[in-house]
Design a protein around this motif. Structure first.
Motif, PDB file in Angstrom:
ATOM      1  N   TRP A 192       0.834  -1.206   0.000  1.00 17.75           N
ATOM      2  CA  TRP A 192       0.000   0.000   0.000  1.00 17.75           C
ATOM      3  C   TRP A 192       0.866   1.252   0.000  1.00 17.75           C
ATOM      4  O   TRP A 192       0.583   2.214  -0.727  1.00 17.75           O
ATOM      5  CB  TRP A 192      -0.914  -0.013   1.221  1.00 17.75           C
ATOM      6  N   LEU A 193       1.920   1.255   0.806  1.00 17.66           N
ATOM      7  CA  LEU A 193       2.816   2.413   0.849  1.00 17.66           C
ATOM      8  C   LEU A 193       3.477   2.646  -0.506  1.00 17.66           C
ATOM      9  O   LEU A 193       3.611   3.791  -0.956  1.00 17.66           O
ATOM     10  CB  LEU A 193       3.885   2.195   1.922  1.00 17.66           C
ATOM     11  N   THR A 194       3.878   1.573  -1.155  1.00 17.65           N
ATOM     12  CA  THR A 194       4.531   1.702  -2.456  1.00 17.65           C
ATOM     13  C   THR A 194       3.543   2.167  -3.518  1.00 17.65           C
ATOM     14  O   THR A 194       3.869   3.011  -4.359  1.00 17.65           O
ATOM     15  CB  THR A 194       5.167   0.362  -2.865  1.00 17.65           C
ATOM     16  N   ARG A 195       2.329   1.623  -3.486  1.00 17.91           N
ATOM     17  CA  ARG A 195       1.305   2.065  -4.439  1.00 17.91           C
ATOM     18  C   ARG A 195       0.959   3.538  -4.218  1.00 17.91           C
ATOM     19  O   ARG A 195       0.768   4.294  -5.174  1.00 17.91           O
ATOM     20  CB  ARG A 195       0.042   1.216  -4.295  1.00 17.91           C
ATOM     21  N   ARG A 196       0.880   3.934  -2.967  1.00 14.73           N
ATOM     22  CA  ARG A 196       0.591   5.343  -2.667  1.00 14.73           C
ATOM     23  C   ARG A 196       1.725   6.236  -3.161  1.00 14.73           C
ATOM     24  O   ARG A 196       1.493   7.335  -3.674  1.00 14.73           O
ATOM     25  CB  ARG A 196       0.388   5.513  -1.161  1.00 14.73           C
ATOM     26  N   ALA A 204      -6.878   6.897  -6.148  1.00 13.92           N
ATOM     27  CA  ALA A 204      -5.931   6.650  -5.059  1.00 13.92           C
ATOM     28  C   ALA A 204      -6.018   5.190  -4.627  1.00 13.92           C
ATOM     29  O   ALA A 204      -7.092   4.587  -4.659  1.00 13.92           O
ATOM     30  CB  ALA A 204      -6.234   7.572  -3.883  1.00 13.92           C
ATOM     31  N   PRO A 205      -4.910   4.588  -4.232  1.00 13.86           N
ATOM     32  CA  PRO A 205      -4.937   3.177  -3.822  1.00 13.86           C
ATOM     33  C   PRO A 205      -5.709   2.978  -2.526  1.00 13.86           C
ATOM     34  O   PRO A 205      -5.665   3.816  -1.622  1.00 13.86           O
ATOM     35  CB  PRO A 205      -3.454   2.835  -3.644  1.00 13.86           C
ATOM     36  N   GLY A 206      -6.412   1.868  -2.443  1.00  9.70           N
ATOM     37  CA  GLY A 206      -7.149   1.521  -1.235  1.00  9.70           C
ATOM     38  C   GLY A 206      -6.589   0.257  -0.613  1.00  9.70           C
ATOM     39  O   GLY A 206      -5.750  -0.434  -1.191  1.00  9.70           O
ATOM     40  N   TRP A 207      -7.071  -0.046   0.582  1.00  2.05           N
ATOM     41  CA  TRP A 207      -6.612  -1.245   1.274  1.00  2.05           C
ATOM     42  C   TRP A 207      -7.300  -2.500   0.755  1.00  2.05           C
ATOM     43  O   TRP A 207      -6.687  -3.560   0.679  1.00  2.05           O
ATOM     44  CB  TRP A 207      -6.877  -1.120   2.770  1.00  2.05           C
ATOM     45  N   LEU A 208      -8.573  -2.381   0.414  1.00  3.77           N
ATOM     46  CA  LEU A 208      -9.357  -3.563   0.053  1.00  3.77           C
ATOM     47  C   LEU A 208      -9.969  -3.453  -1.341  1.00  3.77           C
ATOM     48  O   LEU A 208      -9.769  -4.330  -2.180  1.00  3.77           O
ATOM     49  CB  LEU A 208     -10.467  -3.782   1.087  1.00  3.77           C
ATOM     50  N   ALA A 209     -10.707  -2.383  -1.588  1.00  7.56           N
ATOM     51  CA  ALA A 209     -11.431  -2.248  -2.855  1.00  7.56           C
ATOM     52  C   ALA A 209     -10.490  -1.844  -3.984  1.00  7.56           C
ATOM     53  O   ALA A 209      -9.488  -1.157  -3.770  1.00  7.56           O
ATOM     54  CB  ALA A 209     -12.548  -1.222  -2.710  1.00  7.56           C
ATOM     55  N   ALA A 258      -3.818  -5.922  -5.305  1.00  7.61           N
ATOM     56  CA  ALA A 258      -2.778  -5.015  -5.790  1.00  7.61           C
ATOM     57  C   ALA A 258      -1.751  -4.718  -4.703  1.00  7.61           C
ATOM     58  O   ALA A 258      -0.550  -4.599  -4.980  1.00  7.61           O
ATOM     59  CB  ALA A 258      -3.410  -3.717  -6.290  1.00  7.61           C
ATOM     60  N   ASN A 259      -2.205  -4.604  -3.457  1.00  5.02           N
ATOM     61  CA  ASN A 259      -1.272  -4.361  -2.352  1.00  5.02           C
ATOM     62  C   ASN A 259      -0.341  -5.553  -2.138  1.00  5.02           C
ATOM     63  O   ASN A 259       0.859  -5.378  -1.891  1.00  5.02           O
ATOM     64  CB  ASN A 259      -2.045  -4.068  -1.065  1.00  5.02           C
TER      65      ASN A 259
END
Length: 336
Positions: free
Chosen positions: A47-51, A66-71, A93-94
């Protein structure tokens, strides 16, 4: 003459501000709990890298959710996402990006962390077996690993930012692009080195405080087993929050530094950067002085040397071998 009452200006917080604050707190809570374990910390790293990549690509003029945790995103390549992809696409994706980022980080850090691990093992073996005639082996191996770390660690924030922006593992090993990127980064290289060193200190302090706890907090010896377990849980949660928080800040600062340097590198070498996200925001730039580039990188190397000895001191206070490989300041945001 009629005097109109002066308008009263009141400060209000609209739903946009409140929702951002709520998302910030929610992201912090989720990230903290994920960083409590090594497997779930991979999700947090992803998640940090996607953000980080989202921040860079947005600054380059590319529009995306923006990247999400689940959806997952509502649409992919202009086509609506399916129900499963929409419901769990963010988690997938995470995990994917976490594994990619961890693979790249381990590929770059294992050459010196394995040497540190070997030096630590050799030191304990020599001490246990009274092999004082081989006492030089451990320190020599550690010093060699530290010199190797000084060469690699200053580039790690930019390597990970480039990987995040390009969204592929091979981006972490594009040496020609990375070389031009570091040249354009200039003073930002030692600045991020200072951030890495500064964020390594809490974990060094935690090792020392935990190891010497009975000296400065003798009341711990009077706790019941249940109370000790509860205290350990609180400490673990605090360290998980520190690991996620420091990684979040460091990645955000690295993304900003990358956004400043990459367009200049793409403008200076358009053929080399063709097809990259940074090429969308390429701007004219001049060649940086090679001497000044070496000076900035040399300063970052000196900072890394200090951080390496800080890591050494902290790790020798705790005998868990895996912490040499998965230090939260270098690879996985997990304290262990």
């Amino acid at each position: 003459m009629t005097h109109l009452p002066e308008p009263v200006f009141t400060q209000s917080y609209g739903p946009g501000c409140l929702s951002r604050m709520a998302r910030f707190v929610l992201n912090g809570v989720i990230g903290t709990f994920l960083c409590a374990g090594p497997v779930t910390a991979i999700i947090a790293l992803g998640w940090l890298t996607r953000r980080q990549g989202h921040t860079a690509r947005t600054r380059f003029g590319l529009v995306e959710e923006a990247p999400g945790w689940l959806a997952g995103p509502r649409d992919v390549n202009g086509r609506p996402s399916g129900r499963v992809a929409r419901a769990l696409g963010g988690l997938a994706a995470n995990i994917r990006m976490g594994l990619i980022a961890l693979t790249a980080l381990l590929a770059w850090t294992l050459p010196f962390t394995l040497l540190w691990l070997g030096a630590w093992w050799a030191g304990w073996e020599n001490s246990f077996n009274k092999g004082y005639e081989q006492a030089f082996v451990g320190p020599s191996v550690f010093l060699f690993g530290t010199l190797l770390a000084a060469l690699i660690v200053p580039a790690l924030p930019f390597i990970l930012a480039h990987l995040a922006s390009e969204d592929r593992l091979s981006a972490a090993f594009e040496m020609r692009r990375l070389r031009t990127l570091l040249a354009q980064a200039g003073w930002r290289v030692p600045a991020l080195g200072l951030v890495t060193a500064f964020f390594s200190f809490p974990f060094f302090a935690a090792r020392g405080l935990i190891t010497t706890a009975t000296d400065w907090a003798p009341w711990i010896e009077d706790l019941t087993p249940d109370e000790v377990a509860a205290l350990k849980g609180q400490i673990a949660l605090f360290l998980a929050a520190a690991a996620f928080g420091t990684a979040w800040i460091a990645r955000a600062l690295a993304a900003r530094a990358y956004v400043k340097a990459a367009p200049g590198a793409a403008g200076l070498r358009p053929g080399l950067w063709d097809g990259s996200a940074a090429a969308e925001a390429a701007r004219p730039a001049r060649n940086r002085s090679r001497l000044l580039t070496l000076v900035w990188y040399g300063l970052a190397m000196a900072i890394t040397l200090g951080a390496s000895f800080l890591i050494l001191a902290g790790q020798f206070l705790d005998h868990a071998w895996w912490r040499w490989i998965f230090h939260p300041g270098l690879t996985l945001p997990w304290v262990g």
